[in-house]
Design a protein around this motif. Structure first.
Motif, short mmCIF file in Angstrom:
data_model
loop_
_atom_site.label_atom_id
_atom_site.label_comp_id
_atom_site.label_asym_id
_atom_site.label_seq_id
_atom_site.Cartn_x
_atom_site.Cartn_y
_atom_site.Cartn_z
N LYS A 1 -51.07 54.26 -64.28
CA LYS A 1 -52.32 54.13 -63.55
C LYS A 1 -52.67 52.68 -63.31
N ASP A 2 -52.48 51.84 -64.33
CA ASP A 2 -52.79 50.42 -64.23
C ASP A 2 -51.91 49.73 -63.19
N ALA A 3 -50.63 50.07 -63.18
CA ALA A 3 -49.68 49.37 -62.30
C ALA A 3 -49.87 49.72 -60.83
N TYR A 4 -50.37 50.91 -60.55
CA TYR A 4 -50.42 51.35 -59.15
C TYR A 4 -51.84 51.65 -58.67
N GLY A 5 -52.83 51.23 -59.44
CA GLY A 5 -54.20 51.37 -59.00
C GLY A 5 -54.59 52.78 -58.64
N ALA A 6 -54.12 53.75 -59.41
CA ALA A 6 -54.36 55.15 -59.10
C ALA A 6 -55.68 55.62 -59.70
N ASP A 7 -56.19 56.71 -59.15
CA ASP A 7 -57.36 57.36 -59.74
C ASP A 7 -56.95 58.15 -60.98
N VAL A 8 -55.79 58.81 -60.89
CA VAL A 8 -55.29 59.65 -61.98
C VAL A 8 -53.80 59.45 -62.12
N ALA A 9 -53.32 59.38 -63.34
CA ALA A 9 -51.88 59.37 -63.63
C ALA A 9 -51.58 60.55 -64.53
N LEU A 10 -50.40 61.12 -64.37
CA LEU A 10 -50.01 62.22 -65.25
C LEU A 10 -48.51 62.18 -65.50
N THR A 11 -48.13 62.72 -66.65
CA THR A 11 -46.72 62.83 -66.99
C THR A 11 -46.49 64.12 -67.77
N PHE B 1 -35.52 58.47 -69.80
CA PHE B 1 -35.04 58.90 -68.49
C PHE B 1 -35.21 57.80 -67.45
N ASP B 2 -34.30 57.75 -66.51
CA ASP B 2 -34.40 56.77 -65.43
C ASP B 2 -35.24 57.34 -64.29
N ASN B 3 -36.41 57.86 -64.63
CA ASN B 3 -37.31 58.38 -63.61
C ASN B 3 -37.98 57.24 -62.85
N LYS B 4 -38.19 57.46 -61.57
CA LYS B 4 -38.86 56.46 -60.74
C LYS B 4 -40.32 56.84 -60.56
N ILE B 5 -41.06 55.97 -59.89
CA ILE B 5 -42.48 56.14 -59.69
C ILE B 5 -42.74 56.80 -58.33
N VAL B 6 -43.66 57.77 -58.31
CA VAL B 6 -44.09 58.40 -57.07
C VAL B 6 -45.62 58.36 -57.03
N VAL B 7 -46.16 57.83 -55.93
CA VAL B 7 -47.61 57.80 -55.72
C VAL B 7 -47.94 58.78 -54.59
N MET B 8 -48.93 59.64 -54.84
CA MET B 8 -49.29 60.68 -53.88
C MET B 8 -50.77 60.64 -53.56
N THR B 9 -51.09 61.11 -52.37
CA THR B 9 -52.48 61.34 -52.00
C THR B 9 -52.73 62.83 -52.04
N LEU B 10 -53.58 63.27 -52.98
CA LEU B 10 -53.80 64.69 -53.21
C LEU B 10 -55.29 65.02 -53.15
N THR B 11 -55.59 66.18 -52.65
CA THR B 11 -56.95 66.69 -52.81
C THR B 11 -57.12 67.13 -54.27
N GLY B 12 -58.36 67.31 -54.67
CA GLY B 12 -58.60 67.79 -56.02
C GLY B 12 -57.91 69.11 -56.28
N LYS B 13 -57.91 69.99 -55.29
CA LYS B 13 -57.24 71.29 -55.43
C LYS B 13 -55.74 71.10 -55.62
N GLN B 14 -55.13 70.20 -54.84
CA GLN B 14 -53.70 69.95 -54.97
C GLN B 14 -53.35 69.33 -56.33
N LEU B 15 -54.22 68.47 -56.82
CA LEU B 15 -53.99 67.86 -58.14
C LEU B 15 -54.03 68.91 -59.23
#
Length: 472
Positions: A317-327, A353-367
């Motif tokens: 969340k800190d690195a990508y200025g997101a509203d919400v982060a999840l794992t 794991f060598d997982n990469k970062i994905v940033v998405m724009t989601l509605t609350g319902k989609q989240l």
């Protein structure tokens, strides 16, 4: 446990000396080793001892040989150490576990392995370059031992692995194909299933295919007991994980059929002897100063997995200025971390794991849908978060499932179903759960690199008592 192995060795000597037509077949099986190469000197010493008495000893792995130890996973040739050690110990075959596909390195690992990978419910395009076989027969002093391999396939038609690593690889449910190998019952004295299906599926398999003599299981990290009852006449084994123990199976074969089956679990971790050659090789694999670099300090210990998961999400969340982060909880591979220095090795252990970062724009319902999909509605699998608190209500009929989830954002306001939010997660979560039409951007940054940079910036951290998932 050293005394127990001595007793087993004496019993084996007596069996070799006294049986006529009867023969004893001995198998040593591991499962879910997850690159615990530090215990290979003990494992090698155990194999040396047993093979000194019975050169026909068969050594098998039920899959998930790799992932979990940076000294293996981040090696110049990823996972070469575990394969090299398995070659030297003399493994006869391995099942394919879901983590064998991590980092897309399986084609190279198969080429380096001196043993075969067995899987009956996989179909691989020729262009992928992975040479597997469904089954293999071993001749042990005139006794034919047939071995079939199988891997767990989830509800989405693939194992629990990153879809990007499965291009050109296709799976079917093991239960639909194992019946095709009943011919081995007629041609072999002993028939074994080398299974990465999980304990409960192994029991179901024993009920459906009782012509297997033994199911050497893995995937669920379950430590069974030596007095586990036979399941429909089939011996089912599983020895926890991370090479803490190994299953030592003894089968009595009389006139072409198995008349007795038993298992002992040998404590590998505490075994007092080590193979010096293997120990020297393991030490050489671990000689990398980059792993010992201190990047931050934990003022308090991380006592549960959610505390580590919360820190991971804070980093994203800190690195990508997101509203919400999840794992996903399955991506956090340690449950605890002591107070004190946090090294690069620590980060790579809890996020291997060598997982990469994905940033998405989601509605609350989609989240909310993403969270439910990620967890498959299981309470224990609900994603860890940053920027939010989640109140989970268990299902009325099955308390292990989520009935409803109420999400409150960091500002104390409830999640609005139609409002759009900036959400960051890892590529595994995104690729396995993201809905069609979602606006997203994939970055080349690896999650463990993002965590390292976050810890370097914070210098000290404390997550004791952090709970963002609450069950009501």
């Amino acid at each position: 446990m050293h005394r127990k192995l001595w007793i087993l060795t004496v019993a084996l000597l007596l069996a070799v000396a006294t049986f006529g037509e009867k023969r004893e077949i001995h198998i040593l099986a591991t499962n879910d080793m997850h690159a615990s190469i530090e215990y290979f000197p003990q494992l090698a010493a155990i194999v040396d001892s047993l093979r000194g008495i019975d050169p026909g000893l068969l050594v098998f792995s039920a899959g998930d040989n790799r992932t979990g130890n940076p000294m293996n996973d981040q090696y110049e040739i990823p996972s070469y150490p575990i394969v090299a050690l398995m070659n030297l110990v003399g493994f006869n075959a391995s099942a394919i576990g879901n983590h064998e596909f991590d980092s897309g390195s399986l084609p190279r690992l198969v080429g380096l392995s001196a043993f075969r990978y067995l899987c009956a419910n996989i179909q691989i395009d020729d262009t992928v370059g992975i040479a597997t076989v469904p089954c293999q027969t071993f001749d042990v002093g005139g006794v034919k031992v047939g071995v079939v391999g199988a891997i767990e396939v989830g509800s989405k038609g693939i194992p629990a692995s990153h879809p990007d690593n499965l291009h050109g690889i296709h799976f079917v449910q093991a239960s639909t194909v194992l019946g095709q190998y009943e011919w081995m019952r007629r041609q072999c004295d002993v028939v074994v299933l080398l299974s990465h299906l999980g304990y409960f599926t192994d029991v179901e398999t024993a009920d459906k295919f009782p012509w297997f003599d033994v199911i050497l299981g893995g995937h669920t990290h379950k430590q069974l007991k030596a007095d586990e009852p036979l399941h429909n006449g089939v011996l089912v084994t599983q020895s926890g994980g991370y090479l803490q123990r190994a299953a030592y199976v003894t089968l009595t074969v009389d006139s072409g059929r198995v008349t007795d089956k038993r298992v002992e679990y040998i404590d590998v971790k505490k075994y007092p002897k080590k193979n010096k050659v293997i120990a020297s090789l393991v030490e050489s694999f671990g000689n990398s100063p980059k792993f010992s670099r201190v990047i931050a300090r934990a003022e308090t210990p991380f006592g549960v997995k959610e505390e580590l998961g919360s820190m991971i999400c804070d980093a994203l969340k800190d690195a990508y200025g997101a509203d919400v982060a999840l794992t996903n909880p399955g991506g956090v591979r340690l449950g605890q971390l002591p107070a004190g220095d946090i090294t690069v090795l620590d980060v790579l252990r809890f996020d291997p794991f060598d997982n990469k970062i994905v940033v998405m724009t989601l509605t609350g319902k989609q989240l909310l849908d993403l969270m439910m999909s990620c967890s498959q509605r299981r309470l224990r699998s609900f994603p860890y978060v940053s920027g939010a608190q989640c109140e989970l209500t268990p299902d009325d009929e099955d308390a292990t499932l989520v009935k409803t989830a109420k999400v409150t954002l960091a500002d104390g306001k409830p999640l609005k179903m139609k409002q759009k939010y900036r959400v960051v997660t890892n590529s595994y979560v995104a690729s396995t759960n993201m809905s069609k039409g979602v606006v997203s951007h994939a970055y080349d940054d690896l999650t463990h690199d993002v965590i390292i940079r976050y810890l370097e910036k914070q210098k000290t951290v404390s997550y004791k008592g952090v709970r963002r998932l609450r069950i009501f």
